[in-house]
Design a protein around this motif. Structure first.
Motif, mmCIF file in Angstrom:
data_model
loop_
_atom_site.group_PDB
_atom_site.id
_atom_site.type_symbol
_atom_site.label_atom_id
_atom_site.label_comp_id
_atom_site.label_asym_id
_atom_site.label_seq_id
_atom_site.Cartn_x
_atom_site.Cartn_y
_atom_site.Cartn_z
ATOM 1 N N MET A 9 0.832 -1.189 0.000
ATOM 2 C CA MET A 9 0.000 0.000 0.000
ATOM 3 C C MET A 9 0.868 1.241 0.000
ATOM 4 N N GLN A 10 2.048 1.099 -0.541
ATOM 5 C CA GLN A 10 2.909 2.247 -0.758
ATOM 6 C C GLN A 10 3.714 2.023 -2.030
ATOM 7 N N ILE A 11 4.128 3.103 -2.643
ATOM 8 C CA ILE A 11 4.857 3.035 -3.910
ATOM 9 C C ILE A 11 5.730 4.273 -4.023
ATOM 10 N N ASP A 12 6.848 4.141 -4.705
ATOM 11 C CA ASP A 12 7.689 5.295 -5.021
ATOM 12 C C ASP A 12 7.187 5.924 -6.316
ATOM 13 N N LEU A 13 7.313 7.233 -6.413
ATOM 14 C CA LEU A 13 6.935 7.946 -7.634
ATOM 15 C C LEU A 13 8.152 8.710 -8.128
#
Length: 258
Positions: A9-13
């Protein structure tokens, strides 16, 4: 193809930056958690790269080297076929220059991501991938390699003992085999709304809807929005808003590592 291992439920952008002098990087930076900074050959230059690194430091954004071909006329997007020693020298030169600029700014580099045609070739040409990995391992083994999710480069880099961030693209259409649709083809670049929907699908489901209508499965640690597009700001804003609405945190890869 690589299957999704977890449903984070997290991601790098990430955004490609330091390529133009319009001031757009300053507008894009607050929406990103990592920036791939042009090393000055396919575009930009030392002064642009230095400003971008310092801007990232002020915003707390992780930076990485973004080396490409020395081919400004084609923005590094034309395939070149260099001998091994030429390619090794090209990469080494850019990694060393970027490291020096980061030292001057007091902001450590965290990753390396190839640009344009060199990126695409390294994802599918094992000779180029191997040369890239060997060069990073010899001169900058602390850097995480950003590689197209599911590409051979992922396993080549891991086999060499390097850390890897698998990358997907919010603003680019995909082919059924997981490759990016060529920019010369119709509908290769997605609208901000379509990019936002694709980013959420990638983060939540580990899939992208390919141009032929099929689903391509992948695992992504980071999602890219290109910083040189006229729609870059609208796209990155739409992506951040959509991820937030889906309760997906945007954090730099590696933040939870010891």
């Amino acid at each position: 193809m690589s299957l999704r291992r977890n449903m984070p439920m997290q991601i790098d952008l990430n955004c490609d930056m330091g390529e133009i002098e319009s001031g757009l990087d300053a507008e894009l930076m607050p929406y990103c958690t990592s920036a791939n900074v042009c090393c000055g050959l396919h575009a930009g230059g030392p002064a642009v790269a230095a400003r971008t690194i310092r801007l990232a430091k002020r915003q707390g954004v992780t930076v990485g080297a973004h080396p490409g071909y020395d081919d400004r006329a084609h923005f590094g997007r034309r395939e070149l076929h260099l001998a091994d020693d030429e390619l090794r020298g090209l990469l080494r030169y850019q990694l060393a220059a970027f490291a020096a600029l980061c030292d001057d700014a007091g902001w450590a580099a965290g990753h390396v991501k190839l640009h344009g045609a060199l990126y695409n070739q390294a994802m599918h040409d094992e000779r180029i991938a191997g040369l890239f990995v060997a060069t990073v391992r010899q001169f900058a083994s602390h850097l995480r390699v950003v590689a197209l999710a599911g590409s051979p480069l992922v396993e080549i880099a891991r086999a060499a003992g390097l850390r890897v961030a698998e990358e997907a693209f919010a603003d680019r259409a995909y082919q059924a085999d997981g490759r990016l649709r060529s920019r010369t083809q119709k509908d290769a670049i997605l609208s901000p709304a379509a990019a936002a929907a694709q980013a959420v699908r990638i983060a939540q489901e580990g899939t992208v809807l390919a141009h032929d209508g099929g689903l391509y499965r992948l695992h992504a640690d980071t999602i890219c929005v290109h910083g040189d597009s006229p729609l870059a700001l609208a796209t990155v804003q739409a992506v951040r808003e959509a991820l937030a609405a889906a309760n997906i945190a945007v954090r730099a890869f590696g933040e939870d590592e010891d």
